[in-house]
Design an enzyme around this catalytic site. Structure first.
Site, PDB file in Angstrom:
ATOM      1  CD  GLU A   1      -2.575   1.408   2.584  1.00  0.00           C
ATOM      2  OE1 GLU A   1      -2.929   2.556   2.940  1.00  0.00           O
ATOM      3  OE2 GLU A   1      -2.830   0.379   3.241  1.00  0.00           O
TER       4      GLU A   1
ATOM      5  NE  ARG B   1      -0.380   8.610   5.285  1.00  0.00           N
ATOM      6  CZ  ARG B   1      -0.308   7.976   6.454  1.00  0.00           C
ATOM      7  NH1 ARG B   1       0.754   8.148   7.231  1.00  0.00           N
ATOM      8  NH2 ARG B   1      -1.291   7.188   6.849  1.00  0.00           N
TER       9      ARG B   1
ATOM     10  CB  THR C   1      -3.559   8.464   2.125  1.00  0.00           C
ATOM     11  OG1 THR C   1      -2.756   7.607   2.921  1.00  0.00           O
ATOM     12  CG2 THR C   1      -3.950   9.669   2.981  1.00  0.00           C
TER      13      THR C   1
ATOM     14  CE  LYS D   1      -6.111   2.769   7.057  1.00  0.00           C
ATOM     15  NZ  LYS D   1      -5.272   3.597   6.155  1.00  0.00           N
TER      16      LYS D   1
END
Length: 214
Positions: free
Chosen positions: A43, A47, A71, A131
């Protein structure tokens, strides 16, 4: 890849490395190091500016790894990660607009949930795998166990404060399909290209998972 197949890969992998990468040029070596340690899902979180390029490099050059975009918080990012070759998407929360964009893109999605209200929105949209984030700050295994009472149809990937010391507490819960964390991809190891260390950490994580789910 359809959603069922993506979830099966997550379950099989068991521990999902949450990668924050500064240099896309290190992405392929990083993914190979993880795969060598038995971790075949990566993953890459959006960011850092290098994230999209890193994701694309893994998707293109490491076929043994499932390239996951993390994200993802806007519909525009959905288009970006699809173009980069992402095979699945993870978000820290739930958004109807992101849900719609991902359906149109045909990408599997793990939305983030932390509360009963989050779960209600996810279930209403037909999303039953999520999640659980931030796992430790949201109450850890006791909170997750409590949420499973009113939402027995849901399964979870706890992420946030999860590591080798408490991984087993989450995996003891039948509604947990896998866990996620950054401890097996430390920033200093990525920056220095210490791939042996990454492989060792990946192997330790995989062994810990198999201890509880093997």
């Amino acid at each position: 890849m359809d959603e069922a197949a993506a979830i099966a890969r997550l379950k099989s992998c068991g521990v999902i490395p949450v990668v924050v990468i500064e240099d896309a040029g290190r992405a392929v070596d990083l993914a190979h190091a993880l795969v060598a340690g038995g971790i075949d899902v990566v993953e890459v979180t959006l960011r850092r500016p290098a994230a999209i390029e890193a994701l694309a490099a893994i998707a293109r050059s490491v076929p043994k790894a499932l390239a996951v975009a993390g994200t993802v918080v806007t519909p525009a990012q959905v288009s970006q990660v699809k173009d980069a070759g992402a095979q699945a998407v993870v978000s820290p929360g739930f958004s109807e607009s992101v849900d719609e964009a991902l359906r149109k893109a045909g990408l599997p999605w793990l939305p983030g949930v932390a509360t009963a209200s989050d779960c209600m929105r996810a279930v209403a949209a037909g999303r039953t795998t999520a999640k659980f984030f931030p796992a430790e700050q949201a109450g850890g295994p006791p909170a997750l166990k409590a949420l499973s009472g009113p939402f027995p149809q849901m399964s979870f990937c706890p992420t946030g404060g999860v590591g080798l010391k408490n991984l087993g507490d989450y995996l003891a819960l039948p509604q947990v399909i896998c866990v996620g964390g950054s401890w097996l991809v430390p920033a200093d190891a990525i920056a220095s290209g210490d791939w042996n260390r990454i492989t060792t950490l990946a192997r330790e994580a995989k062994e810990a998972f198999l201890k509880f789910r093997g």
